[in-house]
Motif scaffolding. Structure first.
Motif, PDB file in Angstrom:
ATOM      1  N   SER A 163       0.836  -1.208   0.000  1.00 25.73           N
ATOM      2  CA  SER A 163       0.000   0.000   0.000  1.00 25.73           C
ATOM      3  C   SER A 163       0.865   1.250   0.000  1.00 25.73           C
ATOM      4  O   SER A 163       0.604   2.206  -0.731  1.00 25.73           O
ATOM      5  CB  SER A 163      -0.896   0.010   1.240  1.00 25.73           C
ATOM      6  OG  SER A 163      -1.592  -1.197   1.339  1.00 25.73           O
ATOM      7  N   THR A 197      -6.855  -5.916  -9.716  1.00 29.27           N
ATOM      8  CA  THR A 197      -5.816  -5.250  -8.927  1.00 29.27           C
ATOM      9  C   THR A 197      -6.245  -5.181  -7.464  1.00 29.27           C
ATOM     10  O   THR A 197      -7.421  -5.016  -7.168  1.00 29.27           O
ATOM     11  CB  THR A 197      -5.606  -3.835  -9.505  1.00 29.27           C
ATOM     12  OG1 THR A 197      -5.289  -3.992 -10.891  1.00 29.27           O
ATOM     13  CG2 THR A 197      -4.476  -3.099  -8.815  1.00 29.27           C
ATOM     14  N   HIS A 198      -5.287  -5.293  -6.577  1.00 29.37           N
ATOM     15  CA  HIS A 198      -5.601  -5.278  -5.147  1.00 29.37           C
ATOM     16  C   HIS A 198      -6.347  -3.987  -4.775  1.00 29.37           C
ATOM     17  O   HIS A 198      -6.032  -2.920  -5.282  1.00 29.37           O
ATOM     18  CB  HIS A 198      -4.301  -5.383  -4.336  1.00 29.37           C
ATOM     19  CG  HIS A 198      -4.536  -5.708  -2.897  1.00 29.37           C
ATOM     20  ND1 HIS A 198      -4.957  -4.776  -1.975  1.00 29.37           N
ATOM     21  CD2 HIS A 198      -4.457  -6.882  -2.226  1.00 29.37           C
ATOM     22  CE1 HIS A 198      -5.101  -5.352  -0.789  1.00 29.37           C
ATOM     23  NE2 HIS A 198      -4.796  -6.637  -0.914  1.00 29.37           N
ATOM     24  N   SER A 199      -7.293  -4.126  -3.863  1.00 30.24           N
ATOM     25  CA  SER A 199      -8.133  -2.992  -3.466  1.00 30.24           C
ATOM     26  C   SER A 199      -7.316  -1.831  -2.907  1.00 30.24           C
ATOM     27  O   SER A 199      -7.789  -0.695  -2.871  1.00 30.24           O
ATOM     28  CB  SER A 199      -9.149  -3.437  -2.422  1.00 30.24           C
ATOM     29  OG  SER A 199      -8.475  -3.971  -1.289  1.00 30.24           O
ATOM     30  N   THR A 200      -6.100  -2.111  -2.501  1.00 26.71           N
ATOM     31  CA  THR A 200      -5.277  -1.039  -1.948  1.00 26.71           C
ATOM     32  C   THR A 200      -4.925  -0.002  -3.019  1.00 26.71           C
ATOM     33  O   THR A 200      -4.625   1.149  -2.682  1.00 26.71           O
ATOM     34  CB  THR A 200      -3.995  -1.602  -1.290  1.00 26.71           C
ATOM     35  OG1 THR A 200      -3.521  -0.664  -0.333  1.00 26.71           O
ATOM     36  CG2 THR A 200      -2.901  -1.882  -2.311  1.00 26.71           C
ATOM     37  N   LYS A 203      -7.693   2.520  -3.094  1.00 24.10           N
ATOM     38  CA  LYS A 203      -7.618   3.237  -1.811  1.00 24.10           C
ATOM     39  C   LYS A 203      -6.493   4.274  -1.845  1.00 24.10           C
ATOM     40  O   LYS A 203      -6.682   5.425  -1.455  1.00 24.10           O
ATOM     41  CB  LYS A 203      -7.405   2.223  -0.681  1.00 24.10           C
ATOM     42  CG  LYS A 203      -7.229   2.815   0.706  1.00 24.10           C
ATOM     43  CD  LYS A 203      -7.317   1.716   1.772  1.00 24.10           C
ATOM     44  CE  LYS A 203      -6.844   2.173   3.136  1.00 24.10           C
ATOM     45  NZ  LYS A 203      -7.059   1.133   4.179  1.00 24.10           N
ATOM     46  N   THR A 257      -4.291 -10.985  -6.422  1.00 27.61           N
ATOM     47  CA  THR A 257      -4.668 -11.593  -5.147  1.00 27.61           C
ATOM     48  C   THR A 257      -5.694 -12.706  -5.331  1.00 27.61           C
ATOM     49  O   THR A 257      -5.600 -13.754  -4.693  1.00 27.61           O
ATOM     50  CB  THR A 257      -5.235 -10.514  -4.200  1.00 27.61           C
ATOM     51  OG1 THR A 257      -4.293  -9.457  -4.144  1.00 27.61           O
ATOM     52  CG2 THR A 257      -5.453 -11.069  -2.811  1.00 27.61           C
TER      53      THR A 257
ATOM     54  N   THR B 339     -12.146  -0.655   2.514  1.00 24.72           N
ATOM     55  CA  THR B 339     -12.215  -1.382   1.260  1.00 24.72           C
ATOM     56  C   THR B 339     -12.975  -2.663   1.571  1.00 24.72           C
ATOM     57  O   THR B 339     -13.029  -3.091   2.715  1.00 24.72           O
ATOM     58  CB  THR B 339     -10.818  -1.784   0.758  1.00 24.72           C
ATOM     59  OG1 THR B 339     -10.174  -2.544   1.783  1.00 24.72           O
ATOM     60  CG2 THR B 339      -9.967  -0.578   0.419  1.00 24.72           C
ATOM     61  N   PRO B 341     -12.929  -5.902  -0.621  1.00 18.93           N
ATOM     62  CA  PRO B 341     -12.778  -6.852  -1.726  1.00 18.93           C
ATOM     63  C   PRO B 341     -13.341  -8.221  -1.343  1.00 18.93           C
ATOM     64  O   PRO B 341     -13.343  -8.588  -0.171  1.00 18.93           O
ATOM     65  CB  PRO B 341     -11.258  -6.925  -1.908  1.00 18.93           C
ATOM     66  CG  PRO B 341     -10.703  -6.602  -0.570  1.00 18.93           C
ATOM     67  CD  PRO B 341     -11.653  -5.616   0.049  1.00 18.93           C
ATOM     68  N   TYR B 343     -12.184 -11.156  -1.654  1.00 17.01           N
ATOM     69  CA  TYR B 343     -11.280 -12.126  -1.031  1.00 17.01           C
ATOM     70  C   TYR B 343     -11.051 -11.892   0.445  1.00 17.01           C
ATOM     71  O   TYR B 343     -10.417 -12.702   1.095  1.00 17.01           O
ATOM     72  CB  TYR B 343      -9.931 -12.202  -1.788  1.00 17.01           C
ATOM     73  CG  TYR B 343      -9.340 -10.862  -2.168  1.00 17.01           C
ATOM     74  CD1 TYR B 343      -9.477 -10.383  -3.468  1.00 17.01           C
ATOM     75  CD2 TYR B 343      -8.662 -10.079  -1.252  1.00 17.01           C
ATOM     76  CE1 TYR B 343      -8.957  -9.149  -3.836  1.00 17.01           C
ATOM     77  CE2 TYR B 343      -8.138  -8.843  -1.607  1.00 17.01           C
ATOM     78  CZ  TYR B 343      -8.282  -8.385  -2.898  1.00 17.01           C
ATOM     79  OH  TYR B 343      -7.776  -7.160  -3.249  1.00 17.01           O
ATOM     80  N   VAL B 362      -3.369   3.078   6.524  1.00 14.03           N
ATOM     81  CA  VAL B 362      -2.976   3.157   5.116  1.00 14.03           C
ATOM     82  C   VAL B 362      -2.980   1.773   4.464  1.00 14.03           C
ATOM     83  O   VAL B 362      -3.599   1.556   3.434  1.00 14.03           O
ATOM     84  CB  VAL B 362      -1.560   3.779   4.973  1.00 14.03           C
ATOM     85  CG1 VAL B 362      -1.070   3.683   3.532  1.00 14.03           C
ATOM     86  CG2 VAL B 362      -1.557   5.220   5.454  1.00 14.03           C
ATOM     87  N   GLY B 363      -2.278   0.831   5.066  1.00 14.44           N
ATOM     88  CA  GLY B 363      -2.066  -0.465   4.435  1.00 14.44           C
ATOM     89  C   GLY B 363      -3.162  -1.475   4.727  1.00 14.44           C
ATOM     90  O   GLY B 363      -4.142  -1.171   5.410  1.00 14.44           O
ATOM     91  N   THR B 364      -2.975  -2.666   4.228  1.00 15.78           N
ATOM     92  CA  THR B 364      -3.905  -3.752   4.521  1.00 15.78           C
ATOM     93  C   THR B 364      -3.328  -4.595   5.665  1.00 15.78           C
ATOM     94  O   THR B 364      -3.919  -4.692   6.727  1.00 15.78           O
ATOM     95  CB  THR B 364      -4.124  -4.622   3.267  1.00 15.78           C
ATOM     96  OG1 THR B 364      -4.507  -3.769   2.197  1.00 15.78           O
ATOM     97  CG2 THR B 364      -5.233  -5.655   3.512  1.00 15.78           C
TER      98      THR B 364
END
Lengths: 497, 497
Positions: A163, A197-200, A203, A257, B339, B341, B343, B362-364
């Protein structure tokens, strides 16, 4: 600790880092942890607790007076471990595994030991320089071009997670574009990625002020293996340009992912570069496989992109959190992120003879994380790390063959790395809703046993079970047992149909 | 490790987390680290190496084959330690100290042991719930109102650093404002802080797309102790509103980086709240002192602000990186950062019965950092943590008295916490440039001895030496020796004048 103060009446002597006590207690903790690893298979891999289980049982306030390590470790056993989903269990096949190793653990211990805050070179020269060395080593293992290496004209940095890697490169790209188009034109900038693509990514775009209206998540299809199509990218970019918008940033994924789809770097970069876009490759999980020659072709074309990130905590045994980011043009990053307050000024930084990593990341403070990678690379050597990747892929192949051998199941998308995407599909006349229901039930049942943990995704409208092989302790027998359990669940489920 | 694969010819068996080997090597590392702590005073506190020292001496490529832990530890001794600036040395008085403790170290070991990735509740229920518990505990220690606690209507989360705490709250505030004023009005949003606010504030603003033109860093004066004036804030806000701009966010600092100035929360919040601004309190360093009743008044008015951050790695013994952020309205944060997603979907998250901390940051991915705080609070108890703060402040007082007792020196701003801001000012006729030069020379000389490390700042045009007391191992004798060294430097320097 202050001796004069601590000798005042009623102030007990307090030294929270007495080396003798440290030695004794840290040895105790090592044994506790080694025991945990030895017994890890005895715990349900997916925690079976209910929401609120822990909050209800712990005191509402911190204790006034000290408690012993023995008391605390008892509570770890009785209160914490039951509430853990055991990511290190060899029966963990959920999400992507987050791998660890003895060497990574030792590196982390050293990092914690020094507790240096390497925001700039002088605050911790070894931390900055070792990071430059190991990030070049990993670039070399991946056969990245010199343009991404400190040995060449680029460089890299350890971020916490993907991220942040996306966030900082996006900001560098945005600021470069606004320098050209004017700061009032943020609303004209458009970013591109696939719907896989990753949801991050979306975001991060929102965080930096890109309007959701300007985020293009281009649809993918099962026929194209959920890979981003250069033709569709080109069409989207041209449509936006016709509307007076400015293409800014393309996020290419190496190993999505949901299904580990691989976007074709070379062709996509070709389209993006025609329009001056920043191209980032998110290789968080699958990038690590590229240290093996047989997977390296997935990085073909990387010499054309601007940045690449890869998380050794996913597949290179580093433990959380460790994401390597390489950039071809560190100046763009530093220009966007540098600060120069008086209280951090020093001769070395001002002479431009050193790298100050605070200017390559979101925060100021940073840990000495490169120690983990240094210990891993040296303790195992490249040969064993390649073997480790191959062994995981080999186990995924075994599982894939199990699935293919049972006509009630199907592989939904071809397997490339350590993830198998499959589903129960015993009868095509069942219809998609009912088939999804069966798979949901199967997944719930498997996870409820505590003997295996898998997760799911949904792609192209299909509900898919994900079996991700790669937890550090996983061996063939765990894969075999997991398949047996899944079949057992399917048997029971299909009897009731 | 995969047994079938690893039994293939030419593929050596490889298990990077063998519990027996882990136990043996981790015990070795404990002894190595305990020895380091025991010998820490024998190393120069500020590293004396030259840029490039390490890069030049390490191989350009990772080794193909394994190396032994003994070899690596030898290299740590001979190549890494000489390049360390030893933040844990009791002679480290630079920046703000980053404190550690045995309990924090053990908590970190457990965190690394589990290596759980607690992005949502189900992925690690204990990690989420323990974080909620300890962040409430710390809120209670600080006597924060219930509106910041999970036990009340708010809540908190562990971020990596203050930078991220500011970044995420700024985004929440920005998105709330743009919902009202329209997404095209980003250029109208204005943020406020003092010119003493940490540089990360302006950096975070730029990251989220606030134009540097709209960042008001209101000047402070030595007469007002470098504290942000509510009157000046009001004037700035009103001028901006008259220009059709929208006041968005105020960053109040409790203990600035240069001099530990305290902005008056209550009065400033009064001004800001009249205009609907988000008010954040950055209490990174000095906030920890507020667990002592005698310092708690600095937080007066906190019930009126929206968010507060404080870094236990600075003064509460947690080691890097650990920044606690409390918010009164978690919904605003989650709305900006969530978020969903496929998954990561799961029953507990969808039932809204749990907190998913990925939507607060910020990150996952995220580590199980609350273990560190849990172990610290329990191992030491609130009483010892208060004693620890008081002891550091007591040592700073001792140093302050030394400075005051020597007419060649002066205290530049009154000391409130563990930082003493002073300078050599032997003769007022020397003029400010020459006095600055003397202080630069004195600082260079002191740091070049390797026996003490201090840093400097510049406030109100004055070059100031910063003596920050609080490294975990510092005791009175180190403060006494540091003062003796500084005087020795001054003696030599003034002989040449």
């Amino acid at each position: 600790m202050g001796r004069i103060e601590s000798n005042l009446p009623n102030t007990p002597h307090f030294n929270p880092l007495n080396p003798r006590e440290f030695r004794k207690q840290a040895h105790e903790m090592v044994d506790f942890i080694a025991d945990y690893y030895q017994n890890i298979e005895s715990y349900p891999v997916l925690s079976q607790v209910q929401p609120g289980y822990l909050r209800a049982s712990l005191p509402q306030k911190a204790p006034s007076l000290p408690e012993s390590l023995e008391t605390i470790l008892e509570d770890v056993k009785n209160q914490i471990i039951p509430g853990m989903t055991h990511w290190l269990s060899p029966n963990f096949f959920a999400f992507f595994p987050s791998t660890v190793s003895t060497a990574g653990f030792l590196g982390e211990m050293l990092c914690t030991c020094f507790n240096s805050v390497g925001f700039n070179w002088i605050a911790s020269p070894a931390a900055t320089e070792l990071e430059m060395v190991v990030i070049d080593w990993l670039a070399d293992m991946l056969k990245l071009p010199k343009s991404f290496m400190f040995q060449g004209t680029g460089g890299g940095v350890i971020q916490n997670t993907t991220s942040e890697a996306i966030l900082v490169t996006l900001i560098a790209a945005r600021d470069k574009a606004l320098d050209v188009y004017g700061s009032g034109n943020l609303n004209k900038l458009v970013v591109y990625a696939s719907d896989q693509t990753h949801s991050t990514f979306a975001k991060a775009c929102k965080m930096v002020g890109i309007s959701p209206r300007n985020i293009r998540l281009i649809p993918t299809t099962i026929d194209a293996g959920f890979s981003l199509s250069p033709v569709q990218l080109k069409a989207a970019v041209e449509a936006d340009m016709a509307d007076g918008l400015v293409p800014l940033y393309l996020c290419v994924t190496l190993g999505t992912t949901s299904t580990t789809a691989v976007d074709p770097i070379e062709l996509l970069a070709g389209v993006a570069k025609e329009h001056g876009m920043w191209v980032h490759v998110d290789a968080a999980y699958a990038g690590s496989a590229c240290i093996c020659p047989e997977f390296r072709h997935h990085l073909n074309g990387v010499e054309r992109v601007d940045s690449l990130s890869l998380s050794p905590h996913k597949w290179l045994l580093s433990g959380l959190d460790c994401c390597c980011l390489w950039v071809k043009n560190p100046t763009a990053l530093v220009k966007a992120l540098s600060t120069n307050p008086e209280y951090l000024r020093n001769k070395q930084s001002e002479s431009d003879s050193v790298v100050d990593f605070k200017d390559w990341q979101v925060g100021t403070g940073r840990r000495f994380k490169s120690l983990r990678l240094w210990l891993i690379f040296r303790t195992y050597g490249v040969v064993n790390l390649q073997g480790h990747i191959r062994s995981d892929v080999g186990m995924a192949k075994i599982f894939e063959e199990f699935v293919r051998s049972d006509p009630r199941f199907e592989i939904v998308v071809p397997r490339e790395f350590g993830l198998v995407c499959f589903r129960l599909n015993p009868d095509e006349t069942f219809g998609s809703d009912y088939t999804e229901l069966l798979n949901r039930k199967l997944l719930d049942w498997v996870n409820s046993t505590g003997r295996v943990y898998m997760t799911h995704t949904k792609v192209g409208g299909i509900y898919v079970l994900r079996f991700a092989v790669g937890a550090t302790l996983t061996a063939d027998n765990h894969v075999v047992a997991a398949w047996k359990l899944i079949k057992e669940g399917a048997d029971a489920l299909l009897k009731t149909v």
